[in-house]
Each structure stands twice: as structure tokens, then as C-alpha cells.
Design a protein around this motif. Structure first.
Motif, PDB file in Angstrom:
ATOM      1  N   THR A 252       0.854  -1.192   0.000  1.00 24.31           N
ATOM      2  CA  THR A 252       0.000   0.000   0.000  1.00 24.31           C
ATOM      3  C   THR A 252       0.891   1.244   0.000  1.00 24.31           C
ATOM      4  OG1 THR A 252      -0.112  -0.024   2.414  1.00 24.31           O
ATOM      5  CG2 THR A 252      -1.858  -1.190   1.220  1.00 24.31           C
ATOM      6  N   GLU A 253       0.299   2.388  -0.372  1.00 26.90           N
ATOM      7  CA  GLU A 253       1.089   3.602  -0.533  1.00 26.90           C
ATOM      8  C   GLU A 253       1.733   4.060   0.774  1.00 26.90           C
ATOM      9  OE1 GLU A 253      -1.235   6.610  -2.319  1.00 26.90           O
ATOM     10  OE2 GLU A 253      -1.359   5.606  -4.268  1.00 26.90           O
ATOM     11  N   ASP A 254       1.049   3.834   1.899  1.00 30.24           N
ATOM     12  CA  ASP A 254       1.615   4.272   3.174  1.00 30.24           C
ATOM     13  C   ASP A 254       2.573   3.246   3.771  1.00 30.24           C
ATOM     14  OD1 ASP A 254      -0.150   2.306   3.830  1.00 30.24           O
ATOM     15  OD2 ASP A 254      -1.395   3.532   5.161  1.00 30.24           O
ATOM     16  N   GLY A 255       2.762   2.114   3.109  1.00 26.34           N
ATOM     17  CA  GLY A 255       3.704   1.113   3.569  1.00 26.34           C
ATOM     18  C   GLY A 255       3.271   0.329   4.788  1.00 26.34           C
ATOM     19  N   SER A 256       2.007   0.441   5.172  1.00 28.71           N
ATOM     20  CA  SER A 256       1.548  -0.231   6.393  1.00 28.71           C
ATOM     21  C   SER A 256       0.954  -1.602   6.127  1.00 28.71           C
ATOM     22  CB  SER A 256       0.516   0.644   7.115  1.00 28.71           C
ATOM     23  OG  SER A 256      -0.601   0.891   6.270  1.00 28.71           O
ATOM     24  N   TYR A 257       0.619  -1.905   4.858  1.00 25.99           N
ATOM     25  CA  TYR A 257       0.014  -3.196   4.536  1.00 25.99           C
ATOM     26  C   TYR A 257       0.674  -3.800   3.297  1.00 25.99           C
ATOM     27  CZ  TYR A 257      -3.828  -1.994   7.694  1.00 25.99           C
ATOM     28  OH  TYR A 257      -4.566  -1.659   8.801  1.00 25.99           O
ATOM     29  N   ILE A 258       0.606  -5.117   3.235  1.00 24.94           N
ATOM     30  CA  ILE A 258       0.973  -5.849   2.030  1.00 24.94           C
ATOM     31  C   ILE A 258      -0.248  -6.643   1.595  1.00 24.94           C
ATOM     32  CG2 ILE A 258       2.382  -7.708   1.059  1.00 24.94           C
ATOM     33  CD1 ILE A 258       4.620  -6.917   2.921  1.00 24.94           C
ATOM     34  N   LEU A 259      -0.583  -6.543   0.330  1.00 26.98           N
ATOM     35  CA  LEU A 259      -1.724  -7.275  -0.232  1.00 26.98           C
ATOM     36  C   LEU A 259      -1.183  -8.449  -1.034  1.00 26.98           C
ATOM     37  CD1 LEU A 259      -4.875  -6.901  -0.375  1.00 26.98           C
ATOM     38  CD2 LEU A 259      -4.489  -5.972  -2.666  1.00 26.98           C
ATOM     39  N   SER A 260      -1.635  -9.652  -0.723  1.00 29.89           N
ATOM     40  CA  SER A 260      -1.180 -10.842  -1.437  1.00 29.89           C
ATOM     41  C   SER A 260      -2.375 -11.552  -2.052  1.00 29.89           C
ATOM     42  CB  SER A 260      -0.447 -11.793  -0.484  1.00 29.89           C
ATOM     43  OG  SER A 260      -1.308 -12.260   0.534  1.00 29.89           O
ATOM     44  N   SER A 261      -2.180 -12.100  -3.245  1.00 31.15           N
ATOM     45  CA  SER A 261      -3.228 -12.889  -3.896  1.00 31.15           C
ATOM     46  C   SER A 261      -2.742 -14.325  -4.008  1.00 31.15           C
ATOM     47  CB  SER A 261      -3.555 -12.332  -5.284  1.00 31.15           C
ATOM     48  OG  SER A 261      -2.414 -12.382  -6.127  1.00 31.15           O
ATOM     49  N   HIS A 262      -3.713 -15.272  -4.013  1.00 35.79           N
ATOM     50  CA  HIS A 262      -3.369 -16.681  -3.909  1.00 35.79           C
ATOM     51  C   HIS A 262      -4.100 -17.507  -4.957  1.00 35.79           C
ATOM     52  CE1 HIS A 262      -1.441 -15.906  -0.017  1.00 35.79           C
ATOM     53  NE2 HIS A 262      -2.402 -15.025   0.143  1.00 35.79           N
ATOM     54  N   SER A 263      -3.575 -18.716  -5.163  1.00 35.95           N
ATOM     55  CA  SER A 263      -4.110 -19.580  -6.202  1.00 35.95           C
ATOM     56  C   SER A 263      -5.462 -20.173  -5.858  1.00 35.95           C
ATOM     57  CB  SER A 263      -3.116 -20.730  -6.465  1.00 35.95           C
ATOM     58  OG  SER A 263      -2.925 -21.486  -5.283  1.00 35.95           O
ATOM     59  N   ASP A 264      -5.885 -20.085  -4.587  1.00 37.01           N
ATOM     60  CA  ASP A 264      -7.191 -20.636  -4.215  1.00 37.01           C
ATOM     61  C   ASP A 264      -8.314 -19.614  -4.379  1.00 37.01           C
ATOM     62  OD1 ASP A 264      -6.586 -18.921  -2.166  1.00 37.01           O
ATOM     63  OD2 ASP A 264      -7.049 -20.349  -0.548  1.00 37.01           O
TER      64      ASP A 264
END
Length: 305
Positions: A230-242
Motif C-alpha cells: 500500500t502507498e503508506d507502507g503499512s500493509y501488504i496485499l497478497s493474492s493466492h491460487s485458491d
């Protein structure tokens, strides 16, 4: 005048010196030298420490201390507790079982069994090289993860391999995943604290699999397809094969605010095989997430966070 003594004959004085000054270890107390493995049992409140010399020490309440020594001069690499036994893994790939037994009015730490994983006939050494050990809460099973990515299930205390329950790499991971890169060894094995039939298998390459011991099948498989900050560096968004995407909190500078991590399947549980191949966090003010899904063709969907 010099006096010469014949070789092979000891004087009475030399024999007396050996008898009087010969070193014999009678007691050992305190922290072991060169510790190499550590194990703790919350239920028994016992601490076990293994050393590079093959010694194993067991500590309880103040003043309670037991010691055992493996016949092999190999280092202890892992120590695990069963309900009534202790299991050690040495760097020569051998497993040993210990228990406390009464002998002449005293309790002693005694070795009651040993086992070396052999695997199928003709198996390469790395297939049976143990890297992770999980004592099952039932006290009747040991799950052994190996360098080859397999999980072997052994019945204790007899150390009998249950071949029909072993978990091979082909059963766990889809063929297309294996074709892309090697998973390498099993890094971790953990039992679900509320469901003893579920075990999570963690591989060195970052793949995690939830395995159902009762039904002998995969309960959940998660592979990462993409990540995004995220732009503020506080979160990471991950996507998965399920078909799911997860939001991971990296840090929170304000301890008074509570922001939980989030996991969601955009298309619902009834369509879990829709692959989320790309995820982007594009609108912090309106809290929208764009996910790109691959299902017959490539489509984009905007979801409110």
C-alpha cells in the motif's frame, strides 16, 4: 650410573599412581556444554537440552535434573516431548526415544528405542533425511518431514512406519507447481490446536499446505501469486491460487488503534479455483482493491475493501 628399565614392565609406584589419580566422572551438574537443541513441555513443565556430544539433560523444578547419553557420538539436532516420552533426533538421522523409569528407588532417564527412517527401496538419501519432527497430540504418532519434501508417519513407541498413511510430494502439490520450481525440504510441521486431524506442512520455498490426516487429502493449499505494498507502507496485499486475497499489516505506529488482518475470497467459497493472479491497491481514500482473476480468460474486478 644410568639405570634402564625394560619396556612392558611397570613399577609398583607407577601402578599405584594410576590407581590413586585416575579420573572418573561421578556426577555432572548444571547447564550442558555446547547445547545444540532445546525442547519444552508446558504440561509436564520440563525443559530438555541436547548437546553436540550426544548428551541429553532434563530439567524440572529447582534441584531436579536428569541426564542421558546416546551411544552414538553425534550431535542432538531436535528434541520433542510426547505425553510420556522424549524423542531426540541426531545429525546422523537417527531417532531415539527416552523415558523416566524407577530403578533401585531412583528415577533414571533411559533410552527405550531407536529408529532410522529407511523409506521405499532404492530411495535416495535426501528422501529420508529428516528435517522436521511433529509429535502428534494422541501420543501414538510421529510425523517426519524430510529433505525430499515427503512426510512419513511413524507409530510410537514401537517406531513402525505406517506406509499407507505417508504423505508424498505428489499427493500434496499439483504437477504444474512442481514443474515450475522445486519445493525443497519440509521446513515445519504443526498440528491444529483445536482439530488434531489437521496438520500444516510448510516447505522451504514458502508453500503451506493443510493436510487432513483422517481423510488423507489436502484440506487447503495456498500458493502466493502476487504481492503489493500500500502507498503508506503499512500493509501488504497478497493474492493466492485458491481465489483468495489477504491483507497483511506490516506495522502500526499507533498502539491505541486496532486494525485486523483481512482475508477474503471475492467469488465465494463455491468457486475456490478462480485464480487471483494479480492484486493492486489503487484507491486508499475510497478503500478499493482491484484484483485480476484468471478464469477461462483474464478479467478485472473492483472490490470494496
Amino acid at each position: 650410573m644410568k639405570r634402564f628399565r625394560r619396556h612392558g614392565h611397570e613399577s609398583q609406584r607407577d601402578r599405584l599412581k594410576q590407581e590413586l589419580f585416575q579420573f572418573n566422572k561421578t556426577v555432572e551438574h548444571g547447564f550442558p556444554h555446547q547445547p545444540s537443541a532445546l525442547g519444552y513441555s508446558p504440561s509436564l513443565q520440563l525443559l530438555a537440552i541436547g548437546s553436540r556430544s550426544g548428551a541429553i539433560k532434563l530439567f524440572g523444578a529447582p534441584g531436579v535434573e536428569f541426564m542421558g547419553l546416546h551411544d552414538e557420538s553425534a550431535a542432538v539436532t531436535q528434541v520433542h516431548f510426547l505425553p510420556h516420552q522424549l524423542v531426540t533426533l541426531l545429525d546422523d538421522n537417527s531417532l531415539h526415544m527416552w523415558t523416566l523409569q524407577a530403578h533401585k528407588g531412583l528415577s533414571e532417564l533411559l533410552e527405550i528405542g531407536r529408529f532410522t527412517l529407511t523409506g521405499p527401496p532404492g530411495a535416495l538419501p535426501h528422501v529420508t533425511r529428516v528435517t522436521a519432527v511433529l509429535p502428534h497430540s494422541s501420543g501414538e504418532l510421529l510425523l517426519l518431514g524430510t529433505e525430499g519434501g515427503h512426510v512419513f508417519i511413524v507409530e510410537v513407541p514401537g517406531f513402525r512406519e505406517l506406509e499407507e498413511r505417508n504423505i508424498s510430494l505428489d499427493q500434496v502439490v499439483p504437477e504444474d507447481y512442481i514443474g515450475r520450481r522445486s519445493l525443497e525440504h519440509v521446513e515445519a510441521l504443526q498440528e491444529n490446536p483445536v482439530d488434531s486431524n489437521q496438520v500444516v506442512i510448510g516447505y522451504d520455498r514458502g508453500l503451506m499446505v493443510v493436510w487432513d490426516l483422517e481423510n488423507h487429502q489436502i484440506d487447503k493449499l495456498k500458493t502466493i501469486e502476487s504481492v503489493w505494498w500500500t502507498e503508506d507502507g503499512s500493509y501488504i496485499l497478497s493474492s493466492h491460487s485458491d481465489g483468495s486475497y489477504c491483507r497483511w499489516m506490516v506495522g502500526n505506529s499507533d498502539p491505541t488503534t486496532e486494525d485486523e488482518e483481512k482475508s477474503d475470497i471475492p467469488y465465494g467459497q463455491n468457486q475456490p479455483m478462480i485464480l487471483v493472479s494479480k492484486s493492486l491497491f489503487v484507491s486508499p481514500s475510497e478503500e478499493f482493491v482491484v484484483v485480476e482473476c484468471l478464469f477461462a480468460n483474464i478479467t478485472s474486478t473492483m472490490l470494496q475493501r
